[in-house]
Design a protein around this motif. Structure first.
Motif, PDB file in Angstrom:
ATOM      1  N   ASP A   1     -10.455 -21.882  47.410  1.00 55.15           N
ATOM      2  CA  ASP A   1     -10.437 -21.803  48.869  1.00 55.15           C
ATOM      3  C   ASP A   1     -11.807 -21.343  49.363  1.00 55.15           C
TER       4      ASP A   1
ATOM      5  N   LYS B   1      -7.246 -25.709  42.065  1.00 53.51           N
ATOM      6  CA  LYS B   1      -6.478 -26.174  43.222  1.00 53.51           C
ATOM      7  C   LYS B   1      -7.427 -26.437  44.381  1.00 53.51           C
TER       8      LYS B   1
ATOM      9  N   THR C   1       4.313 -18.085  50.859  1.00 48.03           N
ATOM     10  CA  THR C   1       4.336 -16.712  50.349  1.00 48.03           C
ATOM     11  C   THR C   1       3.838 -15.708  51.386  1.00 48.03           C
TER      12      THR C   1
HETATM   13  O1  C5P Z   1      -6.017 -16.114  47.561  1.00 46.83           O
HETATM   14  P1  C5P Z   1      -4.585 -16.274  47.158  1.00 46.83           P
HETATM   15  O2  C5P Z   1      -4.309 -15.940  45.699  1.00 46.83           O
HETATM   16  O3  C5P Z   1      -3.632 -15.576  48.106  1.00 46.83           O
HETATM   17  O4  C5P Z   1      -4.333 -17.856  47.298  1.00 46.83           O
HETATM   18  C1  C5P Z   1      -3.070 -18.444  47.181  1.00 46.83           C
HETATM   19  C2  C5P Z   1      -3.209 -19.920  47.316  1.00 46.83           C
HETATM   20  O5  C5P Z   1      -1.924 -20.516  47.185  1.00 46.83           O
HETATM   21  C3  C5P Z   1      -3.765 -20.393  48.660  1.00 46.83           C
HETATM   22  O6  C5P Z   1      -4.619 -21.495  48.378  1.00 46.83           O
HETATM   23  C4  C5P Z   1      -2.565 -20.856  49.437  1.00 46.83           C
HETATM   24  O7  C5P Z   1      -2.859 -21.952  50.277  1.00 46.83           O
HETATM   25  C5  C5P Z   1      -1.619 -21.302  48.336  1.00 46.83           C
HETATM   26  N1  C5P Z   1      -0.195 -21.219  48.656  1.00 46.83           N
HETATM   27  C6  C5P Z   1       0.427 -20.048  49.009  1.00 46.83           C
HETATM   28  N2  C5P Z   1       1.761 -20.034  49.315  1.00 46.83           N
HETATM   29  C7  C5P Z   1       2.488 -21.166  49.227  1.00 46.83           C
HETATM   30  C8  C5P Z   1       1.863 -22.358  48.841  1.00 46.83           C
HETATM   31  C9  C5P Z   1       0.504 -22.348  48.550  1.00 46.83           C
HETATM   32  O8  C5P Z   1      -0.223 -19.000  49.049  1.00 46.83           O
HETATM   33  N3  C5P Z   1       3.785 -21.146  49.441  1.00 46.83           N
END
Ligand code: C5P
Length: 261
Positions: A34, A56, A142
């Motif tokens: 990201d 990702k 999440t």
């Molecule tokens: O930085 P962090 O570990 O919080 O990143 C989590 C990644 O997972 C982000 O790219 C976010 O878009 C993705 N994601 C999420 N919750 C979901 C689906 C995808 O946090 N339900």
């Protein structure tokens, strides 16, 4: 150079086929790139690809860099999870899934809230695609807790809503889901060992939580039955991303060893 990962039944059942736990951990960690530019993404991959083989690409990077970033990453032998969470009318989502399936990504997401017709259309769009990516349905983000859900009219708990959406997805032929670590055990029990569960909201003990709400450690997520862990900021914003990734891999390796003992 990492070996491209193929999502096949042997990986899904890797606990049964006694993979080396360290290799197994590497196959299950997905780093969320990201970042705002292609060069920032490539810089991170340069630092991480000795340890990590899955990356990702989500909205921030894709909107900034476009599909060429996918070509750059796959050309280096990495496996790509394209996380654009398509959510639109069935015809539009089917078209987007078909277009994205030509980019050599190994997993991609649609949003389960799009409903059964949209999920079925997305699934059907991959019929006949050679070596198709795994189509994952995102259940409840999440970052959503009870207050966020009730603000949009959902008075059930996150777990209840995840279960409802997973049942819709299963009915539409979806075989992979994204949920928080708090619902992994529930979905594993509901959907069985073959279903692929990809889990963000991962925070090693002591890491900053940021905007995430339903979180757990790498060890807990694996113990609950996660196949893949998605980790962004705890790695990408660490002073030394490679060290942070190694530390998470060490925790995952120890847990996988414990689970296969
Ligand atoms: O930085 P962090 O570990 O919080 O990143 C989590 C990644 O997972 C982000 O790219 C976010 O878009 C993705 N994601 C999420 N919750 C979901 C689906 C995808 O946090 N339900």
């Amino acid at each position: 150079m990492p070996i491209p990962e193929q999502l096949d039944s042997s990986l899904r059942q890797s606990r049964q086929i006694a993979l080396d736990p360290r290799d197994d951990a590497r196959k299950r960690l997905i780093v969320a790139l990201d970042v705002p530019t292609a060069s920032a993404a490539i810089d991170l991959v340069d630092r991480l690809e000795n340890s990590c083989r899955w990356f990702k690409v989500g909205l921030e990077l894709f909107v900034a860099a476009g599909p060429t970033i996918l070509e750059k990453l796959t050309a280096r032998g990495n496996s790509i999870f394209l996380d654009l969470k398509f959510h639109d009318i069935p015809n539009t989502v089917a078209g987007a899934v078909r277009s994205a399936s030509g980019w050599g990504v190994r997993m991609m997401t649609v949003h389960a809230l799009g409903g059964p017709a949209m999920l079925s259309a997305a699934k059907a769009a991959l019929d006949g695609v050679p070596d198709p990516p795994e189509l994952l349905a995102v259940t409840v983000l999440t970052s959503m807790d009870g207050a966020q859900l009730s603000a949009v009219g959902l008075d059930d708990s996150a777990a209840k809503q995840v279960e409802r959406l997973a049942r819709v997805g299963l009915g539409a032929g979806i075989r992979g889901f994204v949920c928080s670590p708090r619902e992994v055990g529930l979905l594993r029990a509901l959907a069985g060992p073959e279903i692929v569960l990809v889990i963000p909201g991962i925070r090693p003990a002591g890491a900053g939580v940021g905007d995430q709400k339903r979180i757990a450690t790498p060890a807990d997520a694996l113990r609950q039955g996660a196949n893949y862990l998605v980790v962004g900021r705890p790695i990408t914003q660490a002073p030394n991303p490679a060290e942070a990734a190694e530390s998470i891999l060490a925790e995952m390796t120890a847990t996988l060893r414990e689970l296969t003992a």
